[in-house]
Motif scaffolding. Sequence first.
Motif, PDB file in Angstrom:
ATOM      1  N   GLY A 119       2.494   5.927  -3.226  1.00  0.00           N
ATOM      2  CA  GLY A 119       3.540   6.831  -3.689  1.00  0.00           C
ATOM      3  C   GLY A 119       3.684   6.796  -5.197  1.00  0.00           C
ATOM      4  N   ALA A 120       3.578   5.595  -5.770  1.00  0.00           N
ATOM      5  CA  ALA A 120       3.721   5.443  -7.217  1.00  0.00           C
ATOM      6  C   ALA A 120       2.601   6.160  -7.962  1.00  0.00           C
ATOM      7  N   ILE A 121       1.380   6.089  -7.435  1.00  0.00           N
ATOM      8  CA  ILE A 121       0.239   6.738  -8.090  1.00  0.00           C
ATOM      9  C   ILE A 121       0.460   8.238  -8.224  1.00  0.00           C
ATOM     10  N   ARG A 122       0.902   8.860  -7.159  1.00  0.00           N
ATOM     11  CA  ARG A 122       1.101  10.314  -7.195  1.00  0.00           C
ATOM     12  C   ARG A 122       2.185  10.691  -8.203  1.00  0.00           C
ATOM     13  N   LEU A 123       3.244   9.903  -8.256  1.00  0.00           N
ATOM     14  CA  LEU A 123       4.300  10.176  -9.225  1.00  0.00           C
ATOM     15  C   LEU A 123       3.802   9.954 -10.654  1.00  0.00           C
ATOM     16  N   ALA A 124       3.079   8.858 -10.863  1.00  0.00           N
ATOM     17  CA  ALA A 124       2.596   8.530 -12.206  1.00  0.00           C
ATOM     18  C   ALA A 124       1.626   9.585 -12.726  1.00  0.00           C
ATOM     19  N   TYR A 154       9.022  -2.936  -5.184  1.00  0.00           N
ATOM     20  CA  TYR A 154       7.764  -3.629  -5.472  1.00  0.00           C
ATOM     21  C   TYR A 154       8.023  -5.045  -5.976  1.00  0.00           C
ATOM     22  N   ASP A 155       9.111  -5.219  -6.711  1.00  0.00           N
ATOM     23  CA  ASP A 155       9.455  -6.550  -7.219  1.00  0.00           C
ATOM     24  C   ASP A 155       9.678  -7.553  -6.089  1.00  0.00           C
ATOM     25  N   LEU A 156      10.037  -7.053  -4.908  1.00  0.00           N
ATOM     26  CA  LEU A 156      10.291  -7.941  -3.771  1.00  0.00           C
ATOM     27  C   LEU A 156       9.020  -8.638  -3.291  1.00  0.00           C
ATOM     28  N   VAL A 157       7.858  -8.026  -3.559  1.00  0.00           N
ATOM     29  CA  VAL A 157       6.609  -8.589  -3.032  1.00  0.00           C
ATOM     30  C   VAL A 157       5.553  -8.865  -4.100  1.00  0.00           C
ATOM     31  N   SER A 158       5.771  -8.405  -5.328  1.00  0.00           N
ATOM     32  CA  SER A 158       4.719  -8.530  -6.345  1.00  0.00           C
ATOM     33  C   SER A 158       4.364  -9.984  -6.641  1.00  0.00           C
ATOM     34  N   GLY A 159       5.359 -10.863  -6.652  1.00  0.00           N
ATOM     35  CA  GLY A 159       5.075 -12.276  -6.903  1.00  0.00           C
ATOM     36  C   GLY A 159       4.253 -12.895  -5.789  1.00  0.00           C
ATOM     37  N   GLN A 160       4.601 -12.575  -4.542  1.00  0.00           N
ATOM     38  CA  GLN A 160       3.835 -13.097  -3.409  1.00  0.00           C
ATOM     39  C   GLN A 160       2.393 -12.601  -3.448  1.00  0.00           C
ATOM     40  N   LYS A 170       0.832  -1.208   0.000  1.00  0.00           N
ATOM     41  CA  LYS A 170       0.000   0.000   0.000  1.00  0.00           C
ATOM     42  C   LYS A 170       0.864   1.254   0.000  1.00  0.00           C
ATOM     43  N   MET A 171       1.900   1.251   0.807  1.00  0.00           N
ATOM     44  CA  MET A 171       2.798   2.397   0.875  1.00  0.00           C
ATOM     45  C   MET A 171       3.440   2.671  -0.489  1.00  0.00           C
ATOM     46  N   GLN A 194       0.587  -3.147 -11.159  1.00  0.00           N
ATOM     47  CA  GLN A 194       1.962  -2.948 -11.608  1.00  0.00           C
ATOM     48  C   GLN A 194       2.081  -1.680 -12.448  1.00  0.00           C
ATOM     49  N   CYS A 195       0.989  -1.309 -13.130  1.00  0.00           N
ATOM     50  CA  CYS A 195       0.986  -0.093 -13.953  1.00  0.00           C
ATOM     51  C   CYS A 195       1.333   1.143 -13.131  1.00  0.00           C
ATOM     52  N   PHE A 196       0.766   1.236 -11.938  1.00  0.00           N
ATOM     53  CA  PHE A 196       1.051   2.390 -11.090  1.00  0.00           C
ATOM     54  C   PHE A 196       2.552   2.507 -10.847  1.00  0.00           C
ATOM     55  N   VAL A 197       3.162   1.360 -10.573  1.00  0.00           N
ATOM     56  CA  VAL A 197       4.594   1.325 -10.268  1.00  0.00           C
ATOM     57  C   VAL A 197       5.423   1.611 -11.517  1.00  0.00           C
ATOM     58  N   ASN A 198       5.055   0.975 -12.626  1.00  0.00           N
ATOM     59  CA  ASN A 198       5.829   1.143 -13.858  1.00  0.00           C
ATOM     60  C   ASN A 198       5.844   2.585 -14.344  1.00  0.00           C
ATOM     61  N   HIS A 199       4.723   3.288 -14.156  1.00  0.00           N
ATOM     62  CA  HIS A 199       4.630   4.665 -14.645  1.00  0.00           C
ATOM     63  C   HIS A 199       5.071   5.694 -13.610  1.00  0.00           C
ATOM     64  N   SER A 200       5.548   5.218 -12.467  1.00  0.00           N
ATOM     65  CA  SER A 200       6.021   6.157 -11.444  1.00  0.00           C
ATOM     66  C   SER A 200       7.309   6.846 -11.875  1.00  0.00           C
ATOM     67  N   GLY A 201       8.068   6.175 -12.748  1.00  0.00           N
ATOM     68  CA  GLY A 201       9.337   6.731 -13.185  1.00  0.00           C
ATOM     69  C   GLY A 201      10.446   6.592 -12.160  1.00  0.00           C
ATOM     70  N   ASN A 202      10.172   5.856 -11.084  1.00  0.00           N
ATOM     71  CA  ASN A 202      11.156   5.714 -10.006  1.00  0.00           C
ATOM     72  C   ASN A 202      11.649   4.269  -9.948  1.00  0.00           C
TER      73      ASN A 202
END
Length: 233
Positions: A95-100, A155-161, A90-91, A140-148
Amino acid sequence: MKSLKIKQPKLLAQLVVERVRQAIIDGDFALGEQISEERLAESLGVSRTPVRDAMIRLQLQGLVSIQPKRGTFVFDPVPQDVIDVCRFRKMLEMGAIRLALGHARNALVKDLQMIVARMRDALADGDVVAYGRLDSSLHQCFVNHSGNPYIRDAYDLVSGQIAALRTTLTSPAHDLRRISFGEHERFLAMATDNQPDALCELLGAHIDRTEDVFAATLKGRREARGGGRAGSA
């Protein structure tokens, strides 16, 4: 002159990682199930060396646990693990949404439109696996478009789980998928209208409910089988 450089093929171990990772996410391996390197190598048509290397990489992603003298097991979380993962997620997503939305809103909206349309079709067809994969892709889109890149790596550390838990713990819950899909449609509308505060608020509630469902379902399953992590004495 056009480059004639030969692209290096993916290492065999990476191909094994991708295949096994997706199998865990799709529920082909159950939570806590032991994975036989020998049988897996035979099934994939490779030697045990790339399989062994792949297991090490999957352990870094939190998808398997390698236990000396016991074997390799699919991750087997307790309810608190699920709570911690969901709150970390969630954290990062907030953060990714605001950046994206700040610098890549048009690209984000375009991808969300495509994914939501495909989710609608998967829901109508009752295709649980396809719906779960698209659900993961949307977040994943939110994260990918964050530019960070640091957010992406974290996110990759937990996305699979998260994806595996989504398939394993919510796949029978058709009503929950309909509620979830309605919220995904609202994500798209809020992103289109550039409403980061409203989108983050809805996302927070969305993940909180997911956390509750995951933890409650997992607790019930563990109580039914007597508790304890897979592979434990």
